[in-house]
Scaffold this active site. Structure first.
Site, short mmCIF file in Angstrom:
data_model
loop_
_atom_site.label_atom_id
_atom_site.label_comp_id
_atom_site.label_asym_id
_atom_site.label_seq_id
_atom_site.Cartn_x
_atom_site.Cartn_y
_atom_site.Cartn_z
N SER A 1 0.81 -1.23 0.00
CA SER A 1 0.00 0.00 0.00
C SER A 1 0.84 1.28 0.00
O SER A 1 0.30 2.37 -0.16
CB SER A 1 -0.98 0.01 1.18
OG SER A 1 -0.32 0.30 2.39
N GLN A 2 2.16 1.14 0.15
CA GLN A 2 3.01 2.33 -0.03
C GLN A 2 2.93 2.80 -1.49
O GLN A 2 3.26 3.96 -1.79
CB GLN A 2 4.46 2.06 0.36
CG GLN A 2 5.18 0.99 -0.44
CD GLN A 2 5.09 -0.38 0.16
OE1 GLN A 2 4.00 -0.78 0.59
NE2 GLN A 2 6.18 -1.12 0.22
N THR B 1 -1.15 -1.90 5.46
CA THR B 1 -1.41 -1.00 6.60
C THR B 1 -0.75 0.37 6.43
O THR B 1 -1.16 1.32 7.08
CB THR B 1 -0.89 -1.63 7.90
OG1 THR B 1 0.52 -1.86 7.77
CG2 THR B 1 -1.61 -2.92 8.22
N LYS C 1 -2.01 4.64 11.74
CA LYS C 1 -0.98 3.66 12.08
C LYS C 1 0.06 4.38 12.94
O LYS C 1 0.58 5.42 12.55
CB LYS C 1 -0.35 3.11 10.80
CG LYS C 1 0.68 2.01 11.03
CD LYS C 1 1.15 1.41 9.71
CE LYS C 1 2.15 0.28 9.93
NZ LYS C 1 2.61 -0.34 8.64
N1 DGL Z 1 4.15 -2.82 2.35
C1 DGL Z 1 3.33 -2.45 3.48
C2 DGL Z 1 1.89 -2.20 3.00
O1 DGL Z 1 1.45 -2.89 2.08
C3 DGL Z 1 3.34 -3.51 4.50
C4 DGL Z 1 2.61 -3.13 5.72
C5 DGL Z 1 1.39 -3.98 5.95
O2 DGL Z 1 0.60 -4.25 5.02
O3 DGL Z 1 1.19 -4.29 7.11
O4 DGL Z 1 1.24 -1.32 3.56
#
Ligand code: DGL
Length: 361
Positions: free
Chosen positions: A91-92, A124, A197
């Site tokens: 999600s980054q 997250t 978060k």
């Molecule tokens: N790459 C991060 C994301 O997709 C990992 C964090 C997570 O999903 O907990 O947000």
């Protein structure tokens, strides 16, 4: 054979058949009563895989939604489940195009009479932004729940399966209706507007420091004890129907000795809005303030938020917002303030109209 006082005779066998028929009807009705929860997957750690349990490094979004659903067979005891993979990203890497695609798909699903709720699996890192964006543009009061995890699906004690079970539990609960978009992790339920978060690695990372959680999940059932304030979903004045792009809004982080160059660069890159992650009550150096004043004169809308984890940025405190034509973000921290400003700029660039939106949403 058994004779009853009424003189009518009902055989023991007929009674057993009648009882079985009633039980079958009740069971069938109960089975029919299960809600249809559509799960839309976007990737993230909840679908992540690592090379060795508790080993370093992992790949977000390694598993498809079918695998995630198969990993929690108990889901089918709560709801009729359907799953689809919208995208598969960490999600980054979330972006406007995915936000718009996701929002339109969620609205399409919820418009159908056969879908009672939507659960979105998501990383997250930017869940706090996506959930608030959907809170402002989903035009249904049916439950929408975002869920993720802090440990990959292959970790020794992965938190994803339990979080997914909790998310479907909340989504399937009629009491979740009308509370706006929700975020469920670590047995807690948060309003999209309030949740952030707060820790890089811990499973209890999501918190709502200004408002607290609105519910919890315990022993397989949801207990929702607050109704989120602020306009959302069916009460929202925002819509992405027919929209293919969103206004460019950037965030600049304030710090000691901050200059003007990052602000000037954002303006030069075409930002229509700038959110300041200010020090304290939305403050910045005199040089940065001058750059923001100059940006305002070029029509850029400036919103003062804070780099602090809690508290509201109040209007006309140490910065004269009335004089400079700035907006105070109130409780919204920079990531969410940017979401609201992007949507606000689709309607107006008047700072006082936008200030009212920061009070209303
Ligand atoms: N790459 C991060 C994301 O997709 C990992 C964090 C997570 O999903 O907990 O947000």
């Amino acid at each position: 054979m058994q004779t009853l006082t009424s003189g009518r005779v009902i055989s023991r066998q007929a009674g057993a058949v009648l009882a079985s028929a009633v039980l079958l009807a009740v069971t069938a009705t109960a089975a029919l009563a299960k809600p249809h929860v559509a799960i839309v997957a976007t990737g993230g750690t909840i679908a992540g895989a690592q090379t060795s349990p508790q080993g370093p490094g992992y790949t977000a979004g390694a598993f498809n939604i079918e695998t995630l659903i198969a990993g929690v067979p108990q889901l089918k005891d709560i709801a009729d489940i359907s799953g689809e993979q919208l995208v598969k990203i960490g999600s980054q890497d979330m972006n406007d195009a995915v936000w718009l695609k996701l929002a339109k798909r969620v609205n399409e699903l919820l418009a159908g009479k056969d879908v009672d709720a939507v659960v979105i699996t998501h990383g997250t890192d930017t869940m706090e932004e996506t959930s608030y964006f959907l809170d402002l543009v989903v035009n249904s009061d049916k439950p929408v729940v975002l869920v993720g995890s802090m440990r990959p699906a292959t970790a020794i004690s992965a938190d994803g399966p339990g979080n997914l079970y909790d998310a479907v539990t909340v989504a399937a609960d009629p009491d979740a209706k009308g509370r706006g978009v929700l975020v469920v992790l670590n047995d807690q339920v948060f309003a999209a507007r309030d949740v952030y978060k707060t820790n890089t690695t811990q499973v209890d990372t999501f918190k709502a420091l200004d408002r607290g959680p609105i519910g919890r999940v315990e022993e397989g059932s949801a207990e929702l004890f607050e109704v989120p304030t602020g306009k959302h979903t069916t009460a929202s004045g925002f819509s992405v129907a027919g929209t293919d792009t969103l206004p460019k809004v950037d965030i600049v982080y304030a710090y000691a000795n901050m200059g003007r160059e990052l602000i000037d660069a954002a303006v030069k890159a075409g930002a229509k809005g700038i959110v300041v992650a200010g020090v304290g009550n939305g403050n910045m150096t005199a040089e940065a303030l001058q750059a923001l004043t100059d940006a305002r004169k070029q029509g850029v809308v400036v919103v003062r938020s804070t780099r602090l984890p809690s508290g509201a940025v109040t209007r006309n405190a140490e910065v004269n917002d009335d004089e400079l034509g700035f907006v105070a973000a109130e409780e919204l921290k920079p990531g969410k303030a940017r979401v609201l400003l992007k949507l606000a700029l689709m309607k107006t660039s008047d700072p006082m109209q936008i200030q009212q939106m920061f009070r209303d949403y």
